[in-house]
Design a protein around this motif. Structure first.
Motif, mmCIF file in Angstrom:
data_model
loop_
_atom_site.group_PDB
_atom_site.id
_atom_site.type_symbol
_atom_site.label_atom_id
_atom_site.label_comp_id
_atom_site.label_asym_id
_atom_site.label_seq_id
_atom_site.Cartn_x
_atom_site.Cartn_y
_atom_site.Cartn_z
ATOM 1 N N LEU A 139 0.822 -1.206 0.000
ATOM 2 C CA LEU A 139 0.000 0.000 0.000
ATOM 3 C C LEU A 139 0.859 1.261 0.000
ATOM 4 O O LEU A 139 0.588 2.212 -0.736
ATOM 5 C CB LEU A 139 -0.943 0.005 1.206
ATOM 6 C CG LEU A 139 -2.070 -1.028 1.158
ATOM 7 C CD1 LEU A 139 -2.844 -1.015 2.464
ATOM 8 C CD2 LEU A 139 -2.984 -0.759 -0.004
ATOM 9 N N ASP A 162 -3.697 7.133 -11.549
ATOM 10 C CA ASP A 162 -4.633 7.348 -10.449
ATOM 11 C C ASP A 162 -5.252 6.045 -9.951
ATOM 12 O O ASP A 162 -5.806 6.001 -8.858
ATOM 13 C CB ASP A 162 -5.735 8.322 -10.858
ATOM 14 C CG ASP A 162 -5.219 9.741 -10.989
ATOM 15 O OD1 ASP A 162 -4.121 10.020 -10.478
ATOM 16 O OD2 ASP A 162 -5.919 10.577 -11.592
ATOM 17 N N ARG A 163 -5.146 4.994 -10.728
ATOM 18 C CA ARG A 163 -5.658 3.689 -10.288
ATOM 19 C C ARG A 163 -4.907 3.182 -9.063
ATOM 20 O O ARG A 163 -5.420 2.375 -8.303
ATOM 21 C CB ARG A 163 -5.554 2.671 -11.405
ATOM 22 C CG ARG A 163 -6.474 2.950 -12.545
ATOM 23 C CD ARG A 163 -6.238 1.986 -13.693
ATOM 24 N NE ARG A 163 -6.859 2.507 -14.884
ATOM 25 C CZ ARG A 163 -7.810 1.882 -15.549
ATOM 26 N NH1 ARG A 163 -8.236 0.720 -15.142
ATOM 27 N NH2 ARG A 163 -8.331 2.424 -16.617
ATOM 28 N N ILE A 212 -4.328 4.711 -6.407
ATOM 29 C CA ILE A 212 -4.982 5.145 -5.172
ATOM 30 C C ILE A 212 -6.488 4.900 -5.215
ATOM 31 O O ILE A 212 -7.230 5.408 -4.384
ATOM 32 C CB ILE A 212 -4.676 6.622 -4.859
ATOM 33 C CG1 ILE A 212 -5.178 7.534 -5.970
ATOM 34 C CG2 ILE A 212 -3.215 6.826 -4.594
ATOM 35 C CD1 ILE A 212 -5.178 8.995 -5.591
ATOM 36 N N GLY A 213 -6.939 4.141 -6.215
ATOM 37 C CA GLY A 213 -8.338 3.734 -6.259
ATOM 38 C C GLY A 213 -9.265 4.614 -7.063
ATOM 39 O O GLY A 213 -10.474 4.451 -6.999
ATOM 40 N N GLU A 240 -10.778 5.468 -10.593
ATOM 41 C CA GLU A 240 -10.908 4.918 -11.941
ATOM 42 C C GLU A 240 -11.059 6.063 -12.944
ATOM 43 O O GLU A 240 -12.033 6.822 -12.880
ATOM 44 C CB GLU A 240 -12.133 4.008 -12.029
ATOM 45 C CG GLU A 240 -11.912 2.636 -11.472
ATOM 46 C CD GLU A 240 -10.850 1.838 -12.229
ATOM 47 O OE1 GLU A 240 -10.835 1.873 -13.477
ATOM 48 O OE2 GLU A 240 -10.035 1.199 -11.563
#
Length: 140
Positions: A9, A115-116, A118-119, A121
């Motif tokens: 993470l 950006d994917r 950090i979640g 879409e």
């Protein structure tokens, strides 16, 4: 096991923090280049010499943007007028005082894929766009 998960993470977050500003910078640069080209094309097309933006002017614009790294087949041009008259017809230029509208679109082209990490879409169908309107100066 927790330490591996925390490491993954943090490494994802660290990569995003390191490289996201670079991608955003490219995005801002592309937007600025599109707007600069739209302004230039409107300035030329609305001049007293033309009064229109036809396919030849659009082809020259695509060539200039290709030199800056854009793919010409992905560029979309939309030319119109304030009155609804055709603004791309060289045989019928718009008279002085009539507005010429231009929109140039280009896809984000995967710039937001980072950006994917950090979640978030990204929307694959999203476009950068530059637009403007200028009054024609053509006098028949």
């Amino acid at each position: 096991m927790k330490q591996i998960l925390v490491f993954l993470l943090f490494s994802g977050m660290f990569c995003w923090l390191m490289f996201s500003p670079v991608y955003k910078h490219v995005l801002v640069l592309r937007q600025a280049l599109l707007q600069q080209e739209a302004d230039y094309l409107l300035e030329v097309g609305a001049s007293g010499r033309y009064g229109y933006i036809d396919e030849a002017l659009i082809a020259e614009s695509m060539a200039r943007l290709e030199e800056s790294g854009f793919e010409p087949d992905k560029l979309e041009y939309e030319v119109g007028s304030a009155s609804g008259a055709e603004a791309g017809n060289a045989s019928m230029p718009l008279a002085r005082g009539e507005g010429i509208k231009l929109i140039i679109r280009y896809p984000y082209d995967g710039l937001l894929n980072i950006d994917r990490l950090i979640g978030i879409e990204p929307d694959d169908d999203a476009f950068l766009s530059a637009s403007g309107m200028k009054m024609s100066e053509y006098v028949p």
